[in-house]
Design a protein around this motif. Structure first.
Motif, mmCIF file in Angstrom:
data_model
loop_
_atom_site.group_PDB
_atom_site.id
_atom_site.type_symbol
_atom_site.label_atom_id
_atom_site.label_comp_id
_atom_site.label_asym_id
_atom_site.label_seq_id
_atom_site.Cartn_x
_atom_site.Cartn_y
_atom_site.Cartn_z
ATOM 1 N N LEU A 81 2.613 7.165 -2.957
ATOM 2 C CA LEU A 81 1.553 6.634 -2.097
ATOM 3 C C LEU A 81 1.699 5.122 -1.964
ATOM 4 O O LEU A 81 1.836 4.409 -2.965
ATOM 5 N N ARG A 82 1.645 4.644 -0.738
ATOM 6 C CA ARG A 82 1.640 3.206 -0.506
ATOM 7 C C ARG A 82 0.363 2.836 0.260
ATOM 8 O O ARG A 82 -0.329 3.703 0.797
ATOM 9 N N GLY A 83 0.050 1.551 0.293
ATOM 10 C CA GLY A 83 -1.154 1.101 0.984
ATOM 11 C C GLY A 83 -2.398 1.177 0.128
ATOM 12 O O GLY A 83 -3.516 1.043 0.635
ATOM 13 N N THR A 136 -4.894 6.371 2.719
ATOM 14 C CA THR A 136 -6.137 5.643 2.953
ATOM 15 C C THR A 136 -6.907 5.556 1.640
ATOM 16 O O THR A 136 -7.010 6.557 0.918
ATOM 17 N N GLN A 137 -7.436 4.386 1.329
ATOM 18 C CA GLN A 137 -8.178 4.185 0.083
ATOM 19 C C GLN A 137 -9.665 3.994 0.390
ATOM 20 O O GLN A 137 -10.041 3.216 1.272
ATOM 21 N N PHE A 138 -10.514 4.713 -0.346
ATOM 22 C CA PHE A 138 -11.961 4.618 -0.189
ATOM 23 C C PHE A 138 -12.588 4.108 -1.484
ATOM 24 O O PHE A 138 -12.282 4.625 -2.566
ATOM 25 N N ASP A 139 -13.471 3.129 -1.379
ATOM 26 C CA ASP A 139 -14.226 2.651 -2.533
ATOM 27 C C ASP A 139 -15.441 3.544 -2.743
ATOM 28 O O ASP A 139 -16.122 3.926 -1.780
ATOM 29 N N VAL A 140 -15.720 3.878 -3.999
ATOM 30 C CA VAL A 140 -16.806 4.809 -4.327
ATOM 31 C C VAL A 140 -17.691 4.233 -5.427
ATOM 32 O O VAL A 140 -17.203 3.671 -6.413
ATOM 33 N N LYS A 141 -19.014 4.384 -5.243
ATOM 34 C CA LYS A 141 -19.992 4.064 -6.285
ATOM 35 C C LYS A 141 -20.987 5.209 -6.370
ATOM 36 O O LYS A 141 -21.144 5.997 -5.434
#
Length: 330
Positions: A81-83, A136-141
């Motif tokens: 995985l890149r990005g 694709t990267q997603f931030d999670v809280k």
């Protein structure tokens, strides 16, 4: 004469057996043979490639996802995985209805102290070979504060992402993400149900009507309706493993495949029955299900194989009776 009657009866029974194929065997267990996979922490059955299972290491491995052949245990592809940033504690993997693979970098062995975790998403490759793909990267809280979690599940109908936390502060829980994940800001996951299991992984059935949650030594099955677990159906068998970590449904929904950490770890099947079977996998059950896993109520359909076998058996019986009457007249 009597021999002829026996032969006719036997022919009818034989036709019945031929017309009614045996129920498909559950898949065999397999051993992950790749020496690079020492901490298999997540497991997901491929949608695009029958017999292939996606897995990954727990931590300290890098941005790698492995495709393992369930027939041989051999790795047939390693995806880089890149990005994305450097993975921290990858714990789970799931395949969504959009054909994408979701990877949960959601572990927090410090007891839930990281203020955010990540989800990575990339299209399931059409060809199985080593490749580098942009993810694709997603931030999670979490709305209720940081959690330690090891289970991420994508509903196969709605595409909504769920995370199950381990027991802490009184118990584990299931958290739902927004309807659609976004890269423009933080995705807040909110509690939808308590989960009384020390969860190490979870999975939705292919039709979305069942949710299984596993721990190191046990598992529980839930009926899924209206975006949440409606009923606790009960415990599910779990094989003895070195460190029980992962679980996924087979594509037909009839079997659970359980994975473990460790060198050359074994993936073992456990067949389902009764209410634990997803609605689409039940004999004569309604094959249609709504977006939330609801099933229609209608008259149950008879299994076509059973009907065919029954008709052949009746035909064989009629033949025997007719021959018997014919020879009596002589």
């Amino acid at each position: 004469m009597r021999s002829l009657l026996y032969a006719a009866g036997a022919a009818g029974i034989l036709l019945c057996a031929v017309a009614t194929p045996a129920v498909a065997d559950e898949p065999d267990s397999f051993t992950i043979g790749d020496s690079r996979i020492t901490e298999s922490s997540g497991l997901a059955a491929s949608r695009a490639h029958p017999g292939i299972y996606w897995t990954h290491n727990d931590s300290d491995d890098g941005p790698y996802i492995y495709a393992v052949d369930g027939r041989t245990g051999r790795t047939v592809a390693r995806i880089t995985l890149r990005g994305i940033g450097a993975p921290r504690d990858v714990e789970a993997i799931s395949v969504g209805p959009d054909g994408d693979i979701y990877v949960g970098d959601i572990g927090d062995n410090l007891g839930g102290t990281w203020d955010h975790v990540w989800i990575y998403r990339f299209p399931e490759p059409k060809q199985l070979r080593d490749a580098t793909v942009t993810a694709t990267q997603f931030d999670v809280k979490y709305a209720e504060g940081a959690r330690d979690a090891e289970a991420l599940m994508v509903h196969p109908k709605t595409g909504r992402v769920y995370i199950a936390s381990k027991k802490q502060d009184g118990g584990g829980a299931l958290f739902a993400g927004p309807r659609r994940l976004s890269t423009s800001g933080t995705n807040v996951f909110r509690k939808v149900a308590p989960i009384d299991v020390w969860v190490t992984d979870g999975a939705f059935s292919p039709d979305g009507t069942r949710l299984v949650m596993r721990s190191y030594f046990g598992a529980r099955m839930y009926r899924w309706q209206h975006d949440k677990p409606k009923d606790d159906i009960g415990s599910v068998g779990v094989p003895i493993q070195q460190q029980g970590e992962s679980v996924t449904f087979t594509p037909d929904g009839r079997t659970l495949m359980y994975g473990s950490e460790g060198d050359h770890s074994e993936v073992k099947p456990v067949g389902l029955s009764g209410d634990q079977l997803p609605e689409s996998a039940k004999e004569g059950g309604d094959q249609g299900s709504g977006a939330n896993g609801d099933t229609g109520k209608g008259s149950p359909d008879l299994d076509p194989t059973f009907v065919k076998g029954a008709l052949v058996f009746i035909a064989g019986t009629v033949l025997v009776v007719a021959l018997r009457r014919l020879f009596r007249r002589r």
